[in-house]
Design an enzyme around this catalytic site. Structure first.
Site, PDB file in Angstrom:
ATOM      1  CG  ASP A  12      27.350  -8.256  16.680  1.00  0.00           C
ATOM      2  OD1 ASP A  12      28.589  -8.288  16.720  1.00  0.00           O
ATOM      3  OD2 ASP A  12      26.698  -8.368  15.626  1.00  0.00           O
ATOM      4  CE  LYS A  15      31.336 -11.872  21.251  1.00  0.00           C
ATOM      5  NZ  LYS A  15      30.043 -11.515  20.628  1.00  0.00           N
ATOM      6  CB  ALA A  38      35.203 -10.905  16.178  1.00  0.00           C
ATOM      7  N   GLY A  39      33.722  -8.126  15.629  1.00  0.00           N
ATOM      8  CA  GLY A  39      33.886  -6.686  15.816  1.00  0.00           C
ATOM      9  C   GLY A  39      33.499  -6.398  17.253  1.00  0.00           C
ATOM     10  CG  HIS A  40      34.854  -8.319  20.173  1.00  0.00           C
ATOM     11  ND1 HIS A  40      35.513  -9.311  20.834  1.00  0.00           N
ATOM     12  CD2 HIS A  40      33.928  -8.948  19.400  1.00  0.00           C
ATOM     13  CE1 HIS A  40      35.019 -10.491  20.475  1.00  0.00           C
ATOM     14  NE2 HIS A  40      34.064 -10.293  19.593  1.00  0.00           N
ATOM     15  CD  GLN A 221      32.809 -15.265  15.479  1.00  0.00           C
ATOM     16  OE1 GLN A 221      33.529 -16.159  15.882  1.00  0.00           O
ATOM     17  NE2 GLN A 221      33.305 -14.124  15.039  1.00  0.00           N
ATOM     18  CB  SER A 409      25.760  -3.652  30.085  1.00  0.00           C
ATOM     19  OG  SER A 409      26.264  -2.636  29.260  1.00  0.00           O
TER      20      SER A 409
HETATM   21  P1  GDP Z   1      30.529  -7.750  20.620  1.00  0.00           P
HETATM   22  O1  GDP Z   1      30.794  -8.243  19.234  1.00  0.00           O
HETATM   23  O2  GDP Z   1      29.827  -8.766  21.453  1.00  0.00           O
HETATM   24  O3  GDP Z   1      31.744  -7.216  21.310  1.00  0.00           O
HETATM   25  O4  GDP Z   1      29.504  -6.546  20.452  1.00  0.00           O
HETATM   26  P2  GDP Z   1      29.595  -5.346  19.364  1.00  0.00           P
HETATM   27  O5  GDP Z   1      30.659  -4.397  19.789  1.00  0.00           O
HETATM   28  O6  GDP Z   1      29.657  -5.888  17.985  1.00  0.00           O
HETATM   29  O7  GDP Z   1      28.154  -4.739  19.504  1.00  0.00           O
HETATM   30  C1  GDP Z   1      27.673  -4.236  20.687  1.00  0.00           C
HETATM   31  C2  GDP Z   1      27.323  -2.748  20.481  1.00  0.00           C
HETATM   32  O8  GDP Z   1      26.555  -2.297  21.560  1.00  0.00           O
HETATM   33  C3  GDP Z   1      28.541  -1.846  20.457  1.00  0.00           C
HETATM   34  O9  GDP Z   1      28.271  -0.729  19.664  1.00  0.00           O
HETATM   35  C4  GDP Z   1      28.684  -1.444  21.920  1.00  0.00           C
HETATM   36  O10 GDP Z   1      29.355  -0.192  22.080  1.00  0.00           O
HETATM   37  C5  GDP Z   1      27.250  -1.328  22.322  1.00  0.00           C
HETATM   38  N1  GDP Z   1      26.937  -1.650  23.723  1.00  0.00           N
HETATM   39  C6  GDP Z   1      27.504  -2.563  24.533  1.00  0.00           C
HETATM   40  N2  GDP Z   1      26.831  -2.617  25.721  1.00  0.00           N
HETATM   41  C7  GDP Z   1      25.826  -1.716  25.615  1.00  0.00           C
HETATM   42  C8  GDP Z   1      24.768  -1.331  26.489  1.00  0.00           C
HETATM   43  O11 GDP Z   1      24.593  -1.830  27.592  1.00  0.00           O
HETATM   44  N3  GDP Z   1      23.902  -0.373  26.009  1.00  0.00           N
HETATM   45  C9  GDP Z   1      24.036   0.200  24.795  1.00  0.00           C
HETATM   46  N4  GDP Z   1      23.154   1.109  24.423  1.00  0.00           N
HETATM   47  N5  GDP Z   1      25.019  -0.151  23.942  1.00  0.00           N
HETATM   48  C10 GDP Z   1      25.893  -1.096  24.352  1.00  0.00           C
HETATM   49  P1  IMO Z   2      31.189 -10.817  17.123  1.00  0.00           P
HETATM   50  O1  IMO Z   2      32.420 -11.439  17.731  1.00  0.00           O
HETATM   51  C1  IMO Z   2      27.635 -11.326  14.661  1.00  0.00           C
HETATM   52  C2  IMO Z   2      27.891 -14.223  11.358  1.00  0.00           C
HETATM   53  C3  IMO Z   2      27.847 -13.671   9.960  1.00  0.00           C
HETATM   54  C4  IMO Z   2      27.224 -14.848   9.239  1.00  0.00           C
HETATM   55  C5  IMO Z   2      27.828 -16.053   9.947  1.00  0.00           C
HETATM   56  C6  IMO Z   2      29.020 -16.655   9.248  1.00  0.00           C
HETATM   57  O2  IMO Z   2      31.363  -9.384  16.778  1.00  0.00           O
HETATM   58  O3  IMO Z   2      29.991 -11.093  17.953  1.00  0.00           O
HETATM   59  P2  IMO Z   2      31.539 -15.881   8.905  1.00  0.00           P
HETATM   60  O4  IMO Z   2      32.120 -14.633   8.346  1.00  0.00           O
HETATM   61  O5  IMO Z   2      31.937 -16.168  10.320  1.00  0.00           O
HETATM   62  O6  IMO Z   2      31.770 -17.074   8.023  1.00  0.00           O
HETATM   63  O7  IMO Z   2      29.944 -15.643   8.915  1.00  0.00           O
HETATM   64  O8  IMO Z   2      28.213 -15.597  11.238  1.00  0.00           O
HETATM   65  N1  IMO Z   2      28.933 -13.613  12.222  1.00  0.00           N
HETATM   66  C7  IMO Z   2      28.691 -12.734  13.209  1.00  0.00           C
HETATM   67  N2  IMO Z   2      27.541 -12.152  13.609  1.00  0.00           N
HETATM   68  N3  IMO Z   2      28.773 -11.069  15.332  1.00  0.00           N
HETATM   69  C8  IMO Z   2      29.925 -11.662  14.973  1.00  0.00           C
HETATM   70  O9  IMO Z   2      31.058 -11.553  15.704  1.00  0.00           O
HETATM   71  C9  IMO Z   2      29.933 -12.508  13.831  1.00  0.00           C
HETATM   72  N4  IMO Z   2      30.868 -13.226  13.197  1.00  0.00           N
HETATM   73  C10 IMO Z   2      30.254 -13.899  12.222  1.00  0.00           C
HETATM   74  O10 IMO Z   2      27.063 -12.516   9.886  1.00  0.00           O
HETATM   75  O11 IMO Z   2      25.828 -14.867   9.467  1.00  0.00           O
HETATM   76 MG    MG Z   3      30.458  -7.630  17.244  1.00  0.00          MG
END
Ligand code: GDP
Ligand code: IMO
Ligand code: MG
Length: 421
Positions: A12, A15, A38-40, A221, A409
């Site tokens: 998170d 990415k 993953a949640g991007h 991750q 960012s």
């Molecule tokens: P990822 O899994 O690495 O793609 O990250 P996630 O999407 O799960 O989590 C990042 C969160 O932070 C999302 O809600 C993005 O929209 C937000 N985000 C990304 N870059 C920034 C930043 O520079 N500032 C803020 N405030 N939010 C950001």
């Molecule tokens: P992105 O790509 C944050 C964590 C879970 C748990 C551990 C194992 O959005 O950054 P799993 O379901 O993979 O067997 O869980 O890894 N985890 C993440 N934490 N961001 C993620 O993906 C994750 N994917 C898995 O919370 O602790």
């Molecule tokens: Mg994520």
């Protein structure tokens, strides 16, 4: 050449946003590991999109998006994602390609994940319950099903064999379930996926490379969740580091060029496991609130804490990072003080080395304190305009880890990105 974007912390890091920002420089974006755990998140034109399995270049119509062999795919989630992005203007029939060799997450994999976590009780990993670990277990155990199998006449027979194995496991866990609730959606999704471009991705990628196309490999991750180098057993089940690109796409190490390492200006973690700089206090609450730290996939509140340099240095070392990107810098505005852990103290000794068993080691983080800043960073476009106090913090981090930060960012939107000249 292949460049890589990956997370240097526990996931998170932002990415999705960064891949979206970099995509115009590339012909191809390819996911190499992980799955719908993953949640991007991407934000542009006032709209937010969350991707789980589909690469974050999908909204750029000229960009080829590949789900690589190292990824595990849940057809049901993938169908939902495809439906959603299609209604938001993407055209996955044209620019989405799926590796034949990517493994399939079956409904019973998700059930086994839930059963295993329930069985572990307070020792649970805190998995996303997406069936990730059981699917990779079957892959390594040589009993998995792959996307290519869905096109074969004996698919149902292979499916039945896998499910019979999973049923034995579920019975052993004494887990109650009703498979008939899940199977219709699964088989419907399998049929749906057949209309997409299912390919021999390693040949496809080599062909693109030989034509001089530029590929961006998108990690999921983060390094500290890597199956080998993360805080085992509190990790995910794939190699999240640069090395994972080679096996997850079928390319040789010599093809890898830049490695973009992404870190948040502080730390977060979802699920169980060690987190030395965690702030289970008002500061942590404030970080969670201002950073909106709730899982993009599961909605779970993320644990929060200060930036941790020993783990960041470790991540740089493992990945061979060439370019550094700091995200969520804007979130730290309004703190009187900003702390950074520059060393650990373990049993009276100062160290930067991550111990073998982080979960059991008694780590006391040693902090350096910086004066905070109150300026709103989210509106800043030029590096020169960033507050001096913020720059002092960032410069210290760069000096300690021995690499300059190239991109900062300052908000979730694609436009909220400051390039350091
Ligand atoms: P990822 O899994 O690495 O793609 O990250 P996630 O999407 O799960 O989590 C990042 C969160 O932070 C999302 O809600 C993005 O929209 C937000 N985000 C990304 N870059 C920034 C930043 O520079 N500032 C803020 N405030 N939010 C950001
Ligand atoms: P992105 O790509 C944050 C964590 C879970 C748990 C551990 C194992 O959005 O950054 P799993 O379901 O993979 O067997 O869980 O890894 N985890 C993440 N934490 N961001 C993620 O993906 C994750 N994917 C898995 O919370 O602790
Ligand atoms: Mg994520």
């Amino acid at each position: 050449m292949i460049d890589v974007v990956l997370g240097l912390q526990w996931g998170d890091e932002g990415k999705g946003k960064i891949v979206d920002v970099l995509t115009p420089q590339y012909d191809v974006v390819a996911r190499f590991q992980g799955g719908p755990n993953a949640g991007h998140t991407l934000e542009f034109n006032g709209q937010k999109h969350v991707l789980n399995t589909i690469p974050s270049g999908i909204f750029h119509h000229d960009c080829i998006n590949i789900i690589g062999n190292g990824v595990v795919i849940d057809p049901v989630t993938l169908k939902k994602e495809i439906d959603k992005i299609s209604s938001s203007g993407a055209n996955p029939k044209k620019n989405l390609y799926i590796s034949q060799k990517a493994h399939l997450i079956l409904p019973t994999h998700r059930l086994v994940d839930a059963a295993s976590e329930a069985h572990k009780g307070e020792h649970k990993i805190g998995s996303t319950l997406r069936g990730i670990s059981p699917t990779y277990q079957d892959k390594i155990g040589r009993s998995g099903l792959r996307i290519g199998d869905i096109l074969a006449p004996n698919f149902k027979a292979k499916y039945d064999t896998a499910v019979a194995n999973h049923k034995m496991l579920l019975d052993r866990f004494n887990f109650k379930y009703d498979l008939s609730e899940h199977e219709p959606a699964f088989f419907e999704a399998i049929e749906f996926i057949k209309q997409f471009q299912i390919i021999n991705s390693e040949y496809f990628i080599h062909d693109l490379l030989s034509k001089g196309k530029k590929i961006l490999a998108e990690g999921a991750q983060g390094t500290l969740l890597d199956i080998d180098f993360g805080s085992y057993p509190f990790v995910t089940s794939s190699n999240t580091i640069t090395g994972g690109v080679c096996s997850g796409l079928g390319v040789s190490p010599s093809k890898i060029n830049k490695v973009y390492g992404i870190f948040k200006a502080y730390c977060t973690r979802v699920g169980s496991g060690p987190f030395p700089t965690e702030q289970e206090n008002e500061t942590g609450e404030k970080l969670r609130k201002l950073g909106f730290e709730f899982g993009a996939t599961t909605g779970r509140p993320r644990r929060t804490g200060w930036l941790d340099l020993p783990t960041l240095k470790y991540a740089l070392m493992l990945n061979g990072v060439t370019d550094l990107i700091c995200t969520k810098s804007d979130v730290l505005s309004g703190f009187d003080e900003v702390l950074v852990c520059d060393e650990y103290e373990i049993e009276g000794k100062r160290t930067n080395e991550i111990p073998f068993n982080v979960a059991d080691a008694k780590i006391t983080p040693q902090y350096k304190t910086f004066k905070g800043w109150s300026e709103d960073l989210s509106v800043i476009k030029d590096y020169e305009k960033l507050p001096q106090t913020f720059k002092e913090y960032m410069n210290y981090v760069a000096e300690q880890i021995g690499l300059n930060v190239n991109v900062i960012s300052v908000g979730p939107d694609r436009e909220q990105t400051v390039f350091v000249k």
